[in-house]
Design an enzyme around this catalytic site. Structure first.
Site, PDB file in Angstrom:
ATOM      1  N   ASP A  63       0.964  -1.199   0.005  1.00  0.00           N
ATOM      2  CA  ASP A  63      -0.040   0.072   0.158  1.00  0.00           C
ATOM      3  C   ASP A  63       0.869   1.095  -0.063  1.00  0.00           C
ATOM      4  O   ASP A  63       1.982   1.318   0.869  1.00  0.00           O
ATOM      5  CB  ASP A  63      -0.852   0.015   1.419  1.00  0.00           C
ATOM      6  N   GLU A  84       2.045  -0.429  -4.658  1.00  0.00           N
ATOM      7  CA  GLU A  84       1.502   0.530  -5.206  1.00  0.00           C
ATOM      8  C   GLU A  84       1.981   1.903  -5.294  1.00  0.00           C
ATOM      9  O   GLU A  84       2.367   2.369  -4.247  1.00  0.00           O
ATOM     10  CB  GLU A  84      -0.192   0.654  -4.287  1.00  0.00           C
TER      11      GLU A  84
HETATM   12  O1  TEU Z   1      -4.637   4.228  -1.805  1.00  0.00           O
HETATM   13  C1  TEU Z   1      -3.551   4.838  -2.021  1.00  0.00           C
HETATM   14  C2  TEU Z   1      -4.214   6.145  -2.752  1.00  0.00           C
HETATM   15  O2  TEU Z   1      -3.742   7.416  -2.472  1.00  0.00           O
HETATM   16  C3  TEU Z   1      -5.072   6.214  -4.213  1.00  0.00           C
HETATM   17  O3  TEU Z   1      -5.535   5.120  -4.107  1.00  0.00           O
HETATM   18  C4  TEU Z   1      -5.924   7.547  -3.957  1.00  0.00           C
HETATM   19  O4  TEU Z   1      -5.294   8.418  -4.014  1.00  0.00           O
HETATM   20  C5  TEU Z   1      -6.871   7.295  -2.630  1.00  0.00           C
HETATM   21  O5  TEU Z   1      -7.720   6.183  -3.031  1.00  0.00           O
HETATM   22  C6  TEU Z   1      -7.564   8.646  -2.341  1.00  0.00           C
HETATM   23  O6  TEU Z   1      -8.242   8.990  -3.561  1.00  0.00           O
HETATM   24  C7  TEU Z   1      -4.392   3.008  -0.853  1.00  0.00           C
HETATM   25  C8  TEU Z   1      -5.399   2.272  -0.530  1.00  0.00           C
HETATM   26  O7  TEU Z   1      -5.700   1.478  -1.971  1.00  0.00           O
HETATM   27  C9  TEU Z   1      -6.624   3.006  -0.285  1.00  0.00           C
HETATM   28  O8  TEU Z   1      -7.691   2.081  -0.253  1.00  0.00           O
HETATM   29  C10 TEU Z   1      -6.331   3.669   1.199  1.00  0.00           C
HETATM   30  O9  TEU Z   1      -7.316   4.479   1.351  1.00  0.00           O
HETATM   31  C11 TEU Z   1      -5.109   4.426   1.185  1.00  0.00           C
HETATM   32  O10 TEU Z   1      -3.977   3.673   0.382  1.00  0.00           O
HETATM   33  C12 TEU Z   1      -4.567   4.680   2.391  1.00  0.00           C
HETATM   34  O11 TEU Z   1      -4.125   3.441   2.884  1.00  0.00           O
END
Ligand code: TEU
Length: 586
Positions: free
Chosen positions: A210, A269
């Site tokens: 993540d 990610e």
């Molecule tokens: O998301 C990372 C993230 O910043 C992007 O997916 C997007 O910018 C975010 O959804 C806000 O628009 C990861 C996880 O996939 C997400 O579900 C979590 O909320 C976030 O990290 C924090 O752990």
């Protein structure tokens, strides 16, 4: 899994555990690990090799498990560590593997590490998190955050959370419930390596990591430039923590200390990064960091500065994004992850094609044909295989559960309470971009609660209204003569991808008709010279596409309208129905 490159050919299926499958007798209305275990034959029959579950560890669920309170315990509604051991055993029996979701840029504010860190300025764990004094304190005692950084899951709020007890702020990029770990501290890194060993030794095959590119912040946490207009006190500060100064040091240490000791699949990610060479520093064959990353260019195609907003895009931009990364990884010896949906994005049929009753299944198969013929490791998100679409615009806002949606709607109402047009626009943004669209419970069948949970249980989130017609059961059993359901089309596409991995997983990629405004056409070529042509009409119009002179097609292997069009084209101009995709053997 017998070859060292097994993770390149594997098909990975992302499960959102709260919404995938509950188990009989459960009354929680949440999915469970036992529920996942009950669906492994289903996943195997689809053609899945690796199951990636979004977080299942102990969590107060402030951000649906992306706020972990104990990395070695399981969230009670999902089950127990024993359930995970059983899941891994059942996956292994079927020649499948489990990928965990590693959330280590931050923990929950209920994690023991944080509770200790916040207990006092002298706590031995104070430096496990990022604590700063207020930039200033006003005459009447109101502190000001150390910098103007905006929260990522709600940019109306500061990314710094004030702690009364010690009179300092802690950094919490996402929500106050998600304090950022201080990766500068070697004790923090050692604790993360320990968590990774724990899961790898338990039988997990690897990790989706993540926001792993946010772990190194620019020293000093400088104020960000003002990009959000009037009324916005805080500003997106991605440039001060995306692929920060020590990120590669930390990933290389992770590889040395942990990953190099196992045969793992890893995907980092990496929101906000799109520079070829920077990406290759992580996914290059000799990088010694991660196998691959999620690059957000495609799923952020309609994102201006922040995600809960819109910017226009067109098919040409979509084509150029996909073609660019296909070419970059071939030319620079890297490796792609191929994905178009996940739990943070709206459904692909609602975003990239036409999700009306008439065209939804055609468009879903168009996307399936593209995804199964692109180079890299393929990821499918739960529900994508049956063409689930976005939540209906008729739903009340209370039915949306995601903290990002809740924060966004609160901001819109704060700013525009008496402005119906702005409120309507805010709801339009939610209807198009809310993460909730991909988090509604899975549609297994036309029974009560779509077969997701027992009739007596209340699903944690409303099930979409079309579950009686759009569901796994109906599509697996469909007998549509010369046609295939979305699910059957995905199953066949994954089978073709496996049979022709030398073409579709590893082959060369050449885009045709680059200037065409609607048709995405490309040729995949194996190292032995076997050529396959993909032609995708990303429009609702009937079109004719001109085959290049140097290309001939022996037969059409399939189209998303009928099982296959074996006839050889008589002319060089290929007729394309609305949203039609065709695959031909060159
Ligand atoms: O998301 C990372 C993230 O910043 C992007 O997916 C997007 O910018 C975010 O959804 C806000 O628009 C990861 C996880 O996939 C997400 O579900 C979590 O909320 C976030 O990290 C924090 O752990």
């Amino acid at each position: 899994f017998s070859t060292p490159q097994w993770w390149k050919e594997a098909v990975v299926y992302q499960i959102y555990p709260s919404s995938f499958q509950s188990h009989s007798g459960a009354t929680t209305g949440w999915g469970s690990i036992q529920g996942i275990a009950s669906r492994l034959d289903y996943l195997k029959s689809l053609g899945v090799d690796v199951v990636w579950s979004s977080p299942i560890c102990k969590s107060p669920q402030a951000d649906m498990g992306y706020d972990i309170a104990d990395y070695k315990q399981i969230y009670h509604r999902y089950g127990t560590l024993q359930d995970v051991d059983n899941l891994i055993a059942e996956l292994t029996k079927r020649g499948m593997k489990l990928m965990m979701d590693l959330v280590v840029n931050h923990t929950s504010n209920e994690h023991a590490w944080f509770l200790e860190s916040r207990s006092s300025k002298d706590s031995p764990k104070r430096d496990w998190y990022i604590w700063k004094k207020p930039k200033s304190v006003s005459a009447d005692g109101v502190p000001e955050p150390p910098s103007n950084w905006a929260q990522i899951l709600g940019e109306a709020n500061s990314a710094w959370t004030y702690d009364e007890k010690t009179g300092e702020y802690y950094l919490s990029l996402f929500t106050p419930e998600q304090p950022d770990l201080n990766w500068e501290n070697p004790e923090v890194r050692a604790a993360v390596w320990d968590v990774m060993h724990f899961w790898l030794q338990r039988g997990a095959a690897g990790f989706r990591m993540d926001v792993i590119n946010l772990i190194s912040k620019v020293p000093g946490y400088p104020d960000a430039e003002v990009v959000l207009g009037a009324g916005c006190k805080f500003q997106p500060a991605f440039k001060y923590f995306v692929n920060g100064p020590k990120m590669h040091d930390y990933l290389q240490e992770m590889h040395r200390e942990v990953l190099s000791k196992y045969d793992t699949i890893t995907v980092g990610e990496m929101p906000g990064i799109s520079d070829d060479d920077e990406v290759l520093r992580t996914v290059g064959a000799k990088a010694g960091e991660l196998r691959m990353i999620f690059i957000f260019d495609l799923v952020d195609i309609d994102k201006p500065h922040v995600r809960m907003a819109l910017k226009p895009w067109d098919v040409k931009e979509m084509k150029s994004i996909i073609s660019r990364w296909q070419r970059v990884m071939i030319e620079k010896d890297g490796w792609n992850s191929v994905f178009i949906e996940n739990h943070d994005n709206p459904r692909s049929v609602s975003r990239y094609v036409d999700d009306s009753d008439e065209w939804r299944h055609i468009g879903a198969k168009l996307i399936a044909l593209m995804q199964t013929t692109l180079g890299g490791t393929l990821f499918i998100y739960q529900g994508e295989e049956i063409g689930l679409r976005n939540i209906s615009k008729s739903w009340d806002i209370e039915e949306f559960k995601d903290i990002e949606t809740i924060n966004y709607w609160a901001k819109v109402n704060d700013l525009y309470a008496d402005n119906p047009e702005e409120l309507a626009y805010g709801r339009k943004i939610i209807d198009m971009k809310a993460r909730d669209h991909s988090r509604t419970p899975m549609h297994w069948n036309a029974e009560e609660n779509a077969g997701f949970c027992d009739a007596g249980a209340k699903p944690w989130m409303r099930i979409m209204d079309d579950y009686k017609t759009v569901n796994v059961d109906a599509q697996m059993k469909a007998d549509l003569g010369d046609d295939l359901s979305v699910w059957q089309f995905w199953q066949r596409g994954l089978k073709d991808r496996k049979e022709h991995a030398d073409v579709f997983v590893y082959g060369d990629f050449e885009e045709l008709s680059v200037e065409h405004p609607n048709v995405f056409a490309y040729v995949r070529t194996s190292i032995k010279g076997e050529k396959w042509l993909v032609v995708l009409n990303y429009s609702g119009q009937e079109l004719e596409w001109l085959m290049p002179d140097n290309l001939s097609v022996q037969f059409w292997a399939c189209s998303n309208y009928v099982k296959g069009r074996a006839e050889k084209p008589l002319k060089k101009t290929i007729p394309l129905k609305p949203w039609e995709g065709i695959l031909g053997r060159g």
